[in-house]
Structure formats: structure tokens, C-alpha cells
Design an enzyme around this catalytic site. Structure first.
Site, short mmCIF file in Angstrom:
data_model
loop_
_atom_site.label_atom_id
_atom_site.label_comp_id
_atom_site.label_asym_id
_atom_site.label_seq_id
_atom_site.Cartn_x
_atom_site.Cartn_y
_atom_site.Cartn_z
CG HIS A 219 -2.16 -0.83 1.01
ND1 HIS A 219 -2.10 -2.21 0.89
CD2 HIS A 219 -3.47 -0.51 0.88
CE1 HIS A 219 -3.32 -2.68 0.72
NE2 HIS A 219 -4.17 -1.68 0.70
CB SER A 223 -1.63 -2.65 -7.29
OG SER A 223 -2.30 -3.01 -6.10
CE LYS A 247 -10.38 -8.56 -13.75
NZ LYS A 247 -9.75 -7.52 -14.57
CG ASP A 248 -9.79 -9.78 -6.05
OD1 ASP A 248 -9.14 -10.10 -7.06
OD2 ASP A 248 -9.43 -8.86 -5.28
CD GLU A 291 1.92 -33.98 -0.24
OE1 GLU A 291 1.87 -34.87 -1.13
OE2 GLU A 291 0.92 -33.62 0.39
#
Length: 436
Positions: A219, A223, A247-248, A291
Site C-alpha cells: 500500500h 499495486s 473481480k476477486d 509432496e
């Protein structure tokens, strides 16, 4: 990135005004994810993965706390308590499958998040700290996942712990002592199981703390975006809410469909069959593998089969095992210096034609090869392929990327984010210059 035009939080209700004065949590949330946080208007779905990673972190913590209520970190009963959770605890099977597959989905979205950072150079100034904290989160994730893999106390859990902790034994002079200190003995047993359980429970909360720092660091400069062009005017941004929350939310809905498919229909697809057999120190599995999300680094470890010697003397400088350990850890630690290796003034791979070729036809195939070889037996042709892929991996970051960043000719950048979205406006540069 300036937030001068961001909408300010103005509480109307008397209680919210009092709360804002005494403990401004609503203001913090509003400025972090609400209409008070302006975001570049051209973000695509590749910018969803940070939110998705946060969601799966929450899933892991919630399901992990519930599972811990019924698990006993004792080698005599650990395997049986997992079976008890699956068979007798109400919804225990779902908690266990959500936790096991949630780890895989967590790594999937984080890997995509990292590769987005590689392509769009999200590690460049002024966002170096965001990237560095992200790498710390990834290392903590790997440590947490490894310890969690040991807890079911199946065959692959036991022998995975034996092999991975054995890597520390390759360190000259102190390696064996470090291995015994980690395990609490000469082999995985009660001491190791208790230590791994405690750390597996603790580290996710450490990850949460680093995630908060990661978001805080984000922040400050704001972004990044697909063009790599910084925000210039208010028209380059839109509020995070409701545009990017929607959108998320759509991206979350899509991945939850696949997550539900895995949990309810294919819950054991990503697990190893040997781990459904109780640990037996006297029976070594034919093929020990970690894994799937560790496979590329496991392939790098196994790629080193020859000792480093002084030519014509046969004197060993570094044993092959230690070389593999150094390379395995180095393959991640190299990410810490990426902001200073890539000196290109252009961020986005969309405007870097030479970089784009080496990324899509060099780095990505090398990583795919390492994923495949890491899960394959340690035999030919997998060993040779992993050696070639490992060599390219390090060449890409240490040699190719720095050279390309110095010599390539980037394509023309748009003047602004608005121009990249709405098309070129010849008057915009002149107006901006006049305003200055």
C-alpha cells in the site's frame, strides 16, 4: 503512486465517529480494501492470485486448528488418530481433505502469483520490499508444508522426514549434529513428531504476520499493473471496492469449484499411496518423493551426481550431496537479489520481446521439466533432463536476465494506464506537461 485523490473515510454515525477516534479499525479496512484505496484500472485476472492465496491461508488455519483438536503427536498413535478423524469425528473427513488439498491449492495460487511477478517484473523498484517479503512467505510455507507432511506418520511421512533432515548432514563438520538437533535423536520418532507438530501449528500464524507486512508494503507504492507504467492521474485508477472485490469474488468462485471437486470427488489424487501405510522404519519405500509442490527443488537436489574435485588430482572439494543442497536452497534464495539482477527500465514482459522469448521458451519449459523430474524415479533420462533444466534455471537468472536487461530494445510503452485501456490521446501528454 499518489493517493491524493483517494476518497477519505468519513464516519457518519456517532458510534463510528467515536470508534474512528479511539481505534480506527474501520478506517484501516476502508483505506486497505475499500473505496479509499485507488487501484490501477487495467489489472487483469493475474492479479487475483494474491487474494486467493490469502483465502487458502485462512482455510489452512481454520481446518488445521480443528484437526489439531483430535490429533495426537505420538508415534504410537499418530497414524490411528488420523484414521479416527477420518472415520469417527463429525465432518472430520472433510476437514482433513480440505486441509490436505487446501495446501496444494495454496501452493498453486502462490506459484502463479510468483510467475506473474517474474513476467511483469513486480520485484522492481519501488516494490522491492513487497517482493522480498513474498519470498519470505514462500520459504515459511515450504517449512510449514514439510512439517505437516510428516504428521500423518505414514511411510512417505517418515521417510520424507529422514531424507529431508538428512540433507543437513551434508554440511561439513556440524551437519550431523544439526540433523540430530532438529530430529531430537538419530532418527524420526516422538521427539521429531512433537517438534514438527508444534512448529506446523505455529508457523501459519507467523505467515499471517508477514502477510500483513506484505500488504502494508504494497500500500506504500500501490499495486503494479500489466503495462508497468506508474499511475499518473486520477483517471488511471478506480476504487478497489466494488470493482476489484467483484473481480476477486469471481476468481474465488471459479477456483472454489475446482477445490470442491478435489475435496469431494478426488481427495487422494495428489497424495502418495504409500502414505496410507503406517510408518515402518524397517521398510524403505521403493521410491521416496516429497509432496508435488516440492518436486522442482527436489529435482535440483538430485541433479548433482558428481563430486566437485580438483582436476587431475581426485581431491574432493565439495561432495555431490552438498552441491545439491546448496543448489536447492540457492534456487529460492536467488529470488532475493532479482530486483538488482534485472536492470531493464521496462517492467512488463509485454513490452520486452527478447525477455518474453526466454521466459516462455526457456524458463517455463525448464520449470515444467523440473516438476516432472522431481516426481520421477532417480534414473535416466530424468536425471539428465533435471541437470539440463537446473543449469538453464540458474543461467536464466544469473546470466541471461542481466544481459537481456542491458541489451534488449523494448517496445514503445503507452503514455499512461488510461491510454493503454482506452486508446491513445495525443492531447494527454501536452496537458500533463502544461499542468506541471
Amino acid at each position: 503512486m499518489s493517493f491524493a485523490w483517494a476518497r477519505q473515510y468519513e464516519p457518519k454515525h456517532p458510534f463510528m465517529q467515536w470508534m474512528d477516534e479511539k481505534l480506527p479499525l474501520p478506517r484501516l479496512v476502508y483505506n486497505a480494501i475499500g473505496a479509499g484505496y485507488p487501484v490501477p484500472r487495467n489489472l487483469n485476472y493475474m492479479w487475483n492470485f494474491g487474494v486467493l492465496a490469502g483465502f487458502f491461508l485462512v482455510v489452512q488455519i481454520v481446518t488445521g486448528v480443528i484437526l489439531a483438536m483430535h490429533y495426537a503427536a505420538n508415534q504410537a498413535v499418530a497414524f490411528q488418530t488420523v484414521e479416527h478423524i477420518m472415520r469417527n469425528v463429525n465432518w472430520g473427513w472433510m476437514m482433513r481433505y480440505a486441509h490436505a488439498n487446501g495446501a496444494s491449492f495454496f501452493f498453486i495460487v502462490v506459484y502463479l502469483h510468483i510467475f506473474r511477478g517474474f513476467f511483469y517484473s513486480s520485484y522492481k523498484a519501488p516494490r522491492e520490499m513487497i517482493w522480498l517479503l513474498g519470498v519470505v512467505i514462500f520459504l515459511l510455507m515450504m517449512a510449514t508444508a514439510f512439517m505437516g507432511y510428516v504428521l500423518p506418520w505414514g511411510q512417505m511421512s517418515y521417510w520424507g522426514a529422514q531424507v529431508i533432515t538428512g540433507l543437513f548432514g551434508a554440511i561439513p563438520l556440524v551437519g550431523e549434529s544439526i540433523q540430530h538437533w532438529i530430529l531430537g535423536g538419530f532418527a524420526p520418532d516422538n521427539a521429531a513428531l512433537n517438534r514438527f507438530f508444534s512448529l506446523h501449528f505455529l508457523l501459519p500464524f507467523v505467515i499471517v504476520g508477514v502477510v500483513i507486512l506484505h500488504i502494508w508494503a504494497l500500500h506504500i507504492p500501490g499495486s503494479s499493473n500489466p503495462t508497468g507504467v506508474e499511475v499518473k492521474t486520477e483517471s488511471d485508477t478506480i476504487p478497489f471496492h466494488p470493482y476489484y472485490t467483484a473481480k476477486d469474488g469471481f476468481g474465488l468462485g471459479v477456483i472454489l469449484i475446482f477445490f470442491a471437486m478435489m475435496v469431494f470427488f478426488l481427495p487422494n489424487m495428489l497424495g502418495h499411496p504409500d502414505n496410507y501405510i503406517e510408518a515402518n522404519p524397517l521398510s524403505t519405500p521403493a521410491h521416496i518423493v516429497p509432496e508435488w509442490y516440492f518436486w522442482p527443488f527436489y529435482a535440483i537436489l538430485r541433479a548433482f551426481t558428481q563430486d566437485l574435485t580438483i582436476p587431475f588430482t581426485g581431491v574432493i572439494l565439495i561432495e555431490a550431496k552438498l552441491l545439491g543442497v546448496i543448489a536447492m536452497f540457492g534456487s529460492i534464495l536467488i529470488w532475493f537479489i532479482l530486483p538488482w539482477l534485472d536492470k531493464s527500465p521496462v517492467r512488463s514482459g509485454h513490452y520486452r520481446p527478447t525477455f518474453r522469448k526466454f521466459f516462455w521458451f526457456g524458463l517455463i519449459p525448464a520449470m515444467i521439466a523440473l516438476f516432472i523430474c522431481g516426481g520421477a524415479p532417480a534414473e535416466e533420462p530424468y536425471v539428465m533432463i533435471s541437470q539440463v533444466a537446473t543449469a538453464y534455471y540458474f543461467l536464466h537468472f544469473l546470466v541471461i536476465l542481466p544481459i537481456i536487461s542491458q541489451i534488449e530494445k523494448p517496445e514503445p510503452l503507452p503514455y499512461s494506464i488510461t491510454e493503454a485501456v482506452l486508446g491513445k490521446d495525443d492531447a494527454a501528454p501536452a496537458a500533463a506537461k502544461a499542468a506541471d
